[in-house]
Design a protein around this motif. Structure first.
Motif, PDB file in Angstrom:
ATOM      1  N   UNK A 196       0.843  -1.194   0.000  1.00 16.34           N
ATOM      2  CA  UNK A 196       0.000   0.000   0.000  1.00 16.34           C
ATOM      3  C   UNK A 196       0.881   1.248   0.000  1.00 16.34           C
ATOM      4  N   UNK A 197       1.262   1.734  -1.178  1.00 21.47           N
ATOM      5  CA  UNK A 197       1.995   2.999  -1.206  1.00 21.47           C
ATOM      6  C   UNK A 197       1.132   4.129  -0.667  1.00 21.47           C
ATOM      7  N   UNK A 198       1.737   5.289  -0.478  1.00 23.26           N
ATOM      8  CA  UNK A 198       1.082   6.378   0.249  1.00 23.26           C
ATOM      9  C   UNK A 198      -0.325   6.693  -0.251  1.00 23.26           C
ATOM     10  N   UNK A 199      -0.460   6.921  -1.547  1.00 25.66           N
ATOM     11  CA  UNK A 199      -1.783   7.301  -2.083  1.00 25.66           C
ATOM     12  C   UNK A 199      -2.808   6.201  -1.828  1.00 25.66           C
ATOM     13  N   UNK A 200      -2.399   4.947  -2.014  1.00 27.16           N
ATOM     14  CA  UNK A 200      -3.327   3.834  -1.795  1.00 27.16           C
ATOM     15  C   UNK A 200      -3.678   3.698  -0.317  1.00 27.16           C
ATOM     16  N   UNK A 201      -2.686   3.905   0.557  1.00 26.72           N
ATOM     17  CA  UNK A 201      -2.932   3.821   1.998  1.00 26.72           C
ATOM     18  C   UNK A 201      -3.993   4.821   2.416  1.00 26.72           C
ATOM     19  N   UNK A 202      -3.855   6.065   1.976  1.00 22.55           N
ATOM     20  CA  UNK A 202      -4.838   7.096   2.305  1.00 22.55           C
ATOM     21  C   UNK A 202      -6.203   6.748   1.712  1.00 22.55           C
ATOM     22  N   UNK A 203      -6.197   6.332   0.450  1.00 22.57           N
ATOM     23  CA  UNK A 203      -7.459   6.049  -0.238  1.00 22.57           C
ATOM     24  C   UNK A 203      -8.210   4.909   0.426  1.00 22.57           C
ATOM     25  N   UNK A 204      -7.503   3.833   0.757  1.00 22.25           N
ATOM     26  CA  UNK A 204      -8.180   2.668   1.303  1.00 22.25           C
ATOM     27  C   UNK A 204      -8.632   2.894   2.746  1.00 22.25           C
ATOM     28  N   UNK A 205      -7.879   3.675   3.510  1.00 24.26           N
ATOM     29  CA  UNK A 205      -8.352   4.026   4.849  1.00 24.26           C
ATOM     30  C   UNK A 205      -9.621   4.862   4.756  1.00 24.26           C
ATOM     31  N   UNK A 206      -9.636   5.838   3.841  1.00 24.59           N
ATOM     32  CA  UNK A 206     -10.839   6.658   3.653  1.00 24.59           C
ATOM     33  C   UNK A 206     -12.017   5.805   3.202  1.00 24.59           C
ATOM     34  N   UNK A 207     -11.757   4.860   2.328  1.00 24.67           N
ATOM     35  CA  UNK A 207     -12.838   3.992   1.846  1.00 24.67           C
ATOM     36  C   UNK A 207     -13.392   3.146   2.984  1.00 24.67           C
ATOM     37  N   UNK A 208     -12.524   2.609   3.817  1.00 25.51           N
ATOM     38  CA  UNK A 208     -12.976   1.798   4.950  1.00 25.51           C
ATOM     39  C   UNK A 208     -13.836   2.622   5.907  1.00 25.51           C
ATOM     40  N   UNK A 209     -13.402   3.857   6.201  1.00 21.41           N
ATOM     41  CA  UNK A 209     -14.153   4.692   7.125  1.00 21.41           C
ATOM     42  C   UNK A 209     -15.470   5.161   6.519  1.00 21.41           C
ATOM     43  N   UNK A 210     -15.431   5.558   5.239  1.00 23.22           N
ATOM     44  CA  UNK A 210     -16.678   5.967   4.590  1.00 23.22           C
ATOM     45  C   UNK A 210     -17.670   4.814   4.537  1.00 23.22           C
ATOM     46  N   UNK A 211     -17.176   3.614   4.250  1.00 23.46           N
ATOM     47  CA  UNK A 211     -18.070   2.452   4.195  1.00 23.46           C
ATOM     48  C   UNK A 211     -18.680   2.143   5.550  1.00 23.46           C
ATOM     49  N   UNK A 212     -17.904   2.293   6.608  1.00 21.22           N
ATOM     50  CA  UNK A 212     -18.402   2.013   7.946  1.00 21.22           C
ATOM     51  C   UNK A 212     -19.432   3.037   8.390  1.00 21.22           C
ATOM     52  N   UNK A 213     -19.230   4.312   8.013  1.00 18.04           N
ATOM     53  CA  UNK A 213     -20.078   5.391   8.516  1.00 18.04           C
ATOM     54  C   UNK A 213     -21.269   5.720   7.630  1.00 18.04           C
ATOM     55  N   UNK A 214     -21.260   5.243   6.386  1.00 21.00           N
ATOM     56  CA  UNK A 214     -22.334   5.621   5.453  1.00 21.00           C
ATOM     57  C   UNK A 214     -23.690   5.087   5.916  1.00 21.00           C
ATOM     58  N   UNK A 215     -24.769   5.856   5.697  1.00 20.60           N
ATOM     59  CA  UNK A 215     -26.124   5.410   6.076  1.00 20.60           C
ATOM     60  C   UNK A 215     -26.492   4.116   5.336  1.00 20.60           C
TER      61      UNK A 215
END
Length: 215
Positions: A196-215
């Motif tokens: 997970x290079x830097x851009x992917x690390x940020x992107x996948x963390x954001x995706x995990x959090x958005x998926x968890x918090x989305x209605x």
């Protein structure tokens, strides 16, 4: 190596407090010499104070490091606020900053995670032979820094719920899970850095959090 709470006198017009001088000295030693070689006598010498002055504040090196971690984590949190304001400005996604939308909240969580991941003191502790110190103060108990993070996350989640972009649920429970997701991602960063290079690390963390918090 000072935090925003301990900027040099020339930058702030104010002299450092004795506490900040001691914690700055401890930070310097941890980063440049390592945890094992960080001794209370050397902390006192570098801070320009006597050993009794340090002992009156903290009983041993572990307590100094605990106070240092709390200061640095809370300073990082303050620099990259997880919640909106009431200025009337809007986020990049069109929501008033005082009522923050989910995507902006997640962007801020990722930013805090990156800053903590790259913080020299936390990094030195995480990768040292005495990494149990970091586990004790960051993972195994709810200290001042953890409670500060949870409160900021709770506030941001409540704003996202008011905006309608974060799902219903007890805000402190959602905040605790967001903290666990981000914290484990930060701690395991080096293990998966080649995958997970830097851009992917940020992107996948954001995706995990958005998926968890989305209605």
């Amino acid at each position: 190596m000072s935090s925003s709470n301990a900027e040099p006198a020339a930058a702030t017009g104010q002299p450092r407090s004795t506490d900040d001088a001691i914690l700055d000295a401890a930070a310097d030693l941890i980063v440049h010499l390592g945890v094992r070689r960080t001794q209370l006598a050397e902390i006192a010498r570098r801070a320009g104070v006597s050993r009794p002055t340090v002992y009156r504040r903290w009983p041993d090196v572990r307590a100094v490091i605990g106070a240092l971690l709390t200061r640095e984590i809370l300073a990082t949190l303050e620099d990259a606020s997880l919640h909106g304001d009431s200025s009337g400005s809007v986020t990049p996604h069109g929501a008033p900053l005082g009522v923050q939308d989910r995507e902006t909240f997640v962007e801020r969580v990722v930013e805090v995670a990156v800053r903590l991941r790259d913080h020299p003191v936390l990094g030195a502790l995480l990768h040292s032979d005495d990494s149990d110190l970091l586990l004790e103060y960051v993972v195994e108990r709810l200290g001042a820094s953890q409670r500060g993070l949870l409160e900021a996350l709770r506030t941001g989640i409540e704003q996202g719920q008011a905006h309608g972009s974060i799902r219903a649920g007890e805000p402190i429970e959602l905040a605790a899970m967001v903290l666990l997701i981000a914290q484990s991602t930060v701690q395991s960063h080096r293990m998966v850095a080649s995958l997970l290079p830097e851009a992917a690390w940020r992107r996948e963390l954001a995706r995990a959090l958005n998926g968890y918090l989305a209605p």
